[in-house]
Design a protein around this motif. Structure first.
Motif: not given
Ligand code: MD3
Ligand code: FE
Length: 218
Positions: A93-95, A26, A117, A97-98, A91, A101
Motif C-alpha cells: 500500500p502507498e501509505i 498511521e 513488506c 511506501l510513504d 501490492p 520514505k
C-alpha cells in the motif's frame, strides 16, 4: 516523578531506534492495511528443518509486494506467490511506501527500492528466536521495521551468535532501522507483553519490515 519514555538511539554501527515515530493515524492505517493484505494473502505459520526435524515458527506471517519471504521444509527463500493461494502477493500500500520514505529520510539514509513488506504476527506467547537476515541478495540495503500493537522485548546481538545482546522495548509506533554493519547482527523477539490500549483484537503484535531484496537499483 514519572519514568522517562525510552529515547531515540542511533549507533555508529547503523542501528536506529526511533520510539513514537508513527502517528496514531498511521498506526491505525497500518492495522487496516494489514487486515486487507491478510484477506488476500492469509497469515501462514512458517516451518524450518533443524537436524532432520521439522519445527513450526512461533509466529505467523504474510507479505505484500512483488516478492515475499517464506520458509518451509525446502528452506528460507523469497517467493513470488502466496504458498497456499498461489496468487501473487498484494501490492505494498502507498501509505506503507510513504512511511518507508519518511523513515529513511528521518535517519538520513538515501531513498531505496522497497520490494517487500513482510508482516509478522505475534499472538500472545509467541516469539522469534535469534537469527540473522541473510535471505536477501542485497545484504547492504537497510531493513526498516515498524511495530504495531503489543510491546515486545527485542534482543540485539552482534555478528556472532554468542556475542552479548542488548535489550530494547519495541512499542506500538516505534521505528527500527538496521543499516551498515548492524544489518548483519543477530536479533530476535524474546516475548511480547500485554499492553493497555492495544488496538489488535487478539492483543497480539504486528511487525512490518520493508526490504530491498534484489540487486536491482531504484
Ligand atoms: C536487526 N523481525 O522479520 S524487526 C524479521 O519484530 C525480524 O518481527 C523482528 O527480525 C520483529 O526478520 C524484528 C527489527 C529488525 C529487522 C531486521 C533486522 C531488526 C534487525 C536485521 C538485522 C538486525
Ligand atoms: Fe530478522
Amino acid at each position: 516523578m514519572s519514568a522517562k519514555a525510552s529515547k531515540e538511539e542511533t549507533r555508529a554501527d547503523g542501528f536506529h531506534h526511533i520510539p513514537g515515530f508513527l502517528s496514531v493515524n498511521e498506526i491505525h492505517a497500518l492495522l487496516d492495511a494489514a487486515r486487507s493484505i491478510c484477506l488476500e494473502a492469509p497469515l501462514l505459520r512458517p516451518r524450518m528443518t533443524i537436524g532432520g526435524k521439522v519445527i513450526d515458527f512461533k509466529l505467523t506471517l504474510t507479505n505484500a509486494g512483488p516478492l515475499g519471504w517464506w520458509s518451509d521444509e525446502r528452506g528460507f527463500r523469497y517467493v513470488d506467490r502466496h504458498p497456499v493461494t498461489e496468487m501473487p502477493f498484494p501490492p505494498i500500500p502507498e501509505i506503507i511506501l510513504d512511511i518507508g520514505k519518511r523513515a529513511l529520510a528521518r535517519c538520513e539514509l538515501p531513498p531505496m527500492r522497497i520490494e517487500n513488506c513482510l508482516i509478522n504476527h505475534y499472538a500472545e506467547g509467541e516469539s522469534l528466536g535469534q537469527h540473522q537476515d541473510r535471505t536477501e541478495e542485497d545484504l547492504d540495503a537497510p531493513i526498516l521495521s515498524l511495530s504495531v500493537g503489543a510491546d515486545a522485548l527485542f534482543l540485539l546481538g552482534g555478528m556472532d551468535r554468542k556475542n552479548p545482546t542488548r535489550k530494547y522495548l519495541l512499542r506500538s509506533g516505534d521505528l527500527v532501522i538496521q543499516s551498515g554493519p548492524s544489518r548483519r547482527a543477530f536479533h530476535g523477539i524474546k516475548q511480547i507483553y500485554p499492553t493497555i490500549g492495544n488496538p489488535l483484537r487478539d492483543r497480539g503484535r504486528l511487525n512490518f519490515t520493508l526490504r530491498k531484496v534484489t540487486k536491482e537499483t531504484l
